[in-house]
Scaffold this motif. Structure first.
Motif, PDB file in Angstrom:
ATOM      1  N   TYR A 106       0.747  -1.231   0.072  1.00 18.55           N
ATOM      2  CA  TYR A 106      -0.145   0.041  -0.023  1.00 18.55           C
ATOM      3  C   TYR A 106       0.863   1.580  -0.172  1.00 18.55           C
ATOM      4  N   GLY A 107       1.824   1.160   0.841  1.00 19.19           N
ATOM      5  CA  GLY A 107       2.599   2.558   0.862  1.00 19.19           C
ATOM      6  C   GLY A 107       1.860   3.641   1.818  1.00 19.19           C
ATOM      7  N   VAL A 108       2.513   4.601   2.259  1.00 18.25           N
ATOM      8  CA  VAL A 108       2.018   5.687   2.830  1.00 18.25           C
ATOM      9  C   VAL A 108       2.646   7.206   2.020  1.00 18.25           C
ATOM     10  N   MET A 109       1.757   8.109   2.315  1.00 13.91           N
ATOM     11  CA  MET A 109       2.030   9.509   1.692  1.00 13.91           C
ATOM     12  C   MET A 109       2.299  10.605   2.456  1.00 13.91           C
ATOM     13  N   TYR A 110       3.163  11.302   2.446  1.00 12.48           N
ATOM     14  CA  TYR A 110       3.356  12.553   3.162  1.00 12.48           C
ATOM     15  C   TYR A 110       3.110  13.898   2.681  1.00 12.48           C
ATOM     16  N   ASP A 111       2.155  14.722   3.214  1.00 12.35           N
ATOM     17  CA  ASP A 111       1.998  16.127   2.859  1.00 12.35           C
ATOM     18  C   ASP A 111       2.855  16.857   3.720  1.00 12.35           C
ATOM     19  N   PRO A 112       3.616  17.918   2.980  1.00 14.54           N
ATOM     20  CA  PRO A 112       4.572  18.730   3.929  1.00 14.54           C
ATOM     21  C   PRO A 112       3.624  19.838   4.172  1.00 14.54           C
ATOM     22  N   SER A 113       2.731  20.376   3.427  1.00 15.58           N
ATOM     23  CA  SER A 113       2.031  21.630   3.559  1.00 15.58           C
ATOM     24  C   SER A 113       0.940  21.647   4.828  1.00 15.58           C
ATOM     25  N   SER A 114       0.378  20.250   4.963  1.00 12.82           N
ATOM     26  CA  SER A 114      -0.476  20.067   6.084  1.00 12.82           C
ATOM     27  C   SER A 114       0.222  19.161   7.472  1.00 12.82           C
ATOM     28  N   LYS A 115       1.387  18.689   7.018  1.00 12.03           N
ATOM     29  CA  LYS A 115       2.343  17.979   7.839  1.00 12.03           C
ATOM     30  C   LYS A 115       1.424  16.615   8.396  1.00 12.03           C
ATOM     31  N   LYS A 116       0.822  16.010   7.432  1.00 16.17           N
ATOM     32  CA  LYS A 116       0.086  14.880   7.626  1.00 16.17           C
ATOM     33  C   LYS A 116       0.510  13.450   6.967  1.00 16.17           C
ATOM     34  N   TRP A 117       0.380  12.405   7.311  1.00 20.19           N
ATOM     35  CA  TRP A 117       0.697  11.332   6.661  1.00 20.19           C
ATOM     36  C   TRP A 117      -0.914  10.868   6.149  1.00 20.19           C
ATOM     37  N   HIS A 118      -0.912  10.218   4.944  1.00 20.42           N
ATOM     38  CA  HIS A 118      -2.136   9.728   4.148  1.00 20.42           C
ATOM     39  C   HIS A 118      -1.785   8.165   4.044  1.00 20.42           C
TER      40      HIS A 118
END
Length: 392
Positions: A106-118
């Motif tokens: 599946y993997g994971v994604m990181y959004d640096p703008s919101s500092k959240k992992w998806h």
């Protein structure tokens, strides 16, 4: 006077009677109903092109939510007009797609703008295949299986997925991979290149859905290439840059003109685990600088006139104290605009972010399993610019 007073008193109206709770609730229901009707009428008459323009400018993370609203919104992702609206909105920061040690599917994604992992809930890879992200372009990420036989392309946001045709090679060996996409020519598609240490290489063109062998390596480039596979390739425009170890330097290939270039560039002294990065039109280098028991992360910028690496920044001393006396290893998880670095030892596992344009360092929040305190251990990854309309 008496008559006037009596007249004035007689004109006073009695206070209004207090309405019952049932009557007040009924009035609220009527007001809400009329408001809903007004909103419904507004949305019916809302221009379609303006609606797509608004949606295209929402945060990228909202794609996960509005796709489930209705079929119309989900289908909008594939419309040509919505794609044109999205092309006018350039995402400031890239996202990072990472593979974890406990979840390769599946993997994971990181959004640096919101500092959240998806955390995606749908696997796009075929069953029993372990593939690693190695390159990206135009919102798409290229994966290669651990046997270096099969290539896959996916949009991590929409899960648009494609398995590329098999390569016609005789020996399956480790390869470096680069990817480009000319956004000014949307019909040109994307191109993927693999390069082996023996000088063999191939280019995939998405428009033709086929691999090509453009030619042979120029005789002025010495073989074997001794590629640095710890460093992902970087691209500027249509040219892809690969790092080599012997002789130390960079070789590059233009995907559209088919021309090669070679640059002999000595690495900085005492550097380890170094990798290429790019910020705009600048080629960067990130690596560990160790001396005695002290270790720190340093950033260099390539000087185009002298073809030498110039140190431009290093990690704050207060962070480097934590590394003192430890055997630290570094992996670059993303090298496009923002750098995501994994620093690990037997007693430590840290993920940090570096912004070359601002020269700012930041710590990345711990990635944990949803609805749990269990920690995800990052294995590898790559940076990509999220795009809801990119199709594999």
């Amino acid at each position: 006077m008496a008559a006037g007073k009596s007249k004035g008193l007689g004109s006073c109206k009695p206070p209004p009677s207090k309405k019952s709770k049932k009557e007040r609730n009924q009035r609220k229901v009527n007001d809400n109903a009329s408001s809903d009707e007004i909103l419904e009428q507004i949305w019916k008459e809302f221009p379609e092109d303006l609606f797509e323009a608004v949606i295209a400018r929402l945060p990228v993370s909202s794609v996960f939510r509005f796709r489930t609203v209705c079929r119309k919104w989900n289908a909008m992702l594939h419309s040509q007009t919505f794609s044109e609206q999205c092309s006018q909105v350039r995402q400031r920061y890239p996202w990072f797609f990472n593979i974890t040690h406990d979840n390769f599917s599946y993997g994971v994604m990181y959004d640096p703008s919101s500092k959240k992992w998806h955390h995606p809930t749908i696997s796009f890879l075929p069953m029993k295949i372990i593939a690693l992200p190695v390159a990206s372009a135009g919102g798409l990420v290229c994966f290669v299986d651990i046997g270096h036989r099969n290539f896959f392309v996916c949009n991590p946001l929409t899960r648009s997925f494609k398995e590329l045709p098999a390569r016609s090679v005789r020996v399956w060996s480790q390869v470096a991979v680069g990817m480009v996409l000319d956004e000014s020519l949307p019909k040109a598609g994307y191109k993927i290149m693999w390069l082996g240490c023996d000088g063999e290489y191939g280019v995939y063109e998405s428009v033709k859905n086929a691999w090509f062998r453009p030619g042979n390596m120029p005789p002025n480039i010495r073989l074997p290439l001794s590629l640095n596979f710890k460093s992902q390739a970087v691209s500027i425009g249509s040219r892809v840059y690969f790092m080599r170890a012997d002789p130390e330097g960079i070789i590059s290939y233009d995907m559209y003109t088919g021309t090669w270039k070679q640059f002999i560039i000595p690495s900085p002294p005492l550097v380890a685990d170094h990798a290429l990065a790019v910020c705009g039109e600048k080629i960067m280098l990130v690596g560990l600088l160790s001396k005695n028991a002290a270790t720190c992360v340093c950033i260099w910028e390539l000087q185009r006139m002298t073809l030498l690496w110039k140190e431009v920044d290093r990690m704050p001393n207060i962070w480097s104290v934590e590394f003192y006396g430890r055997q630290i290893r570094m992996t670059c998880l993303g090298n496009k605009g923002l750098l995501m670095l994994l620093l690990r030892s037997r007693q430590m596992n840290r993920v940090i972010m570096y912004d070359p344009s601002k020269r700012e360092w930041a710590k990345v929040p711990t990635c944990t399993v949803p609805h749990s305190r269990k920690r995800h251990w990052i294995a590898c990854g790559t940076a990509f610019h999220p795009c809801a309309t990119a199709v594999a």
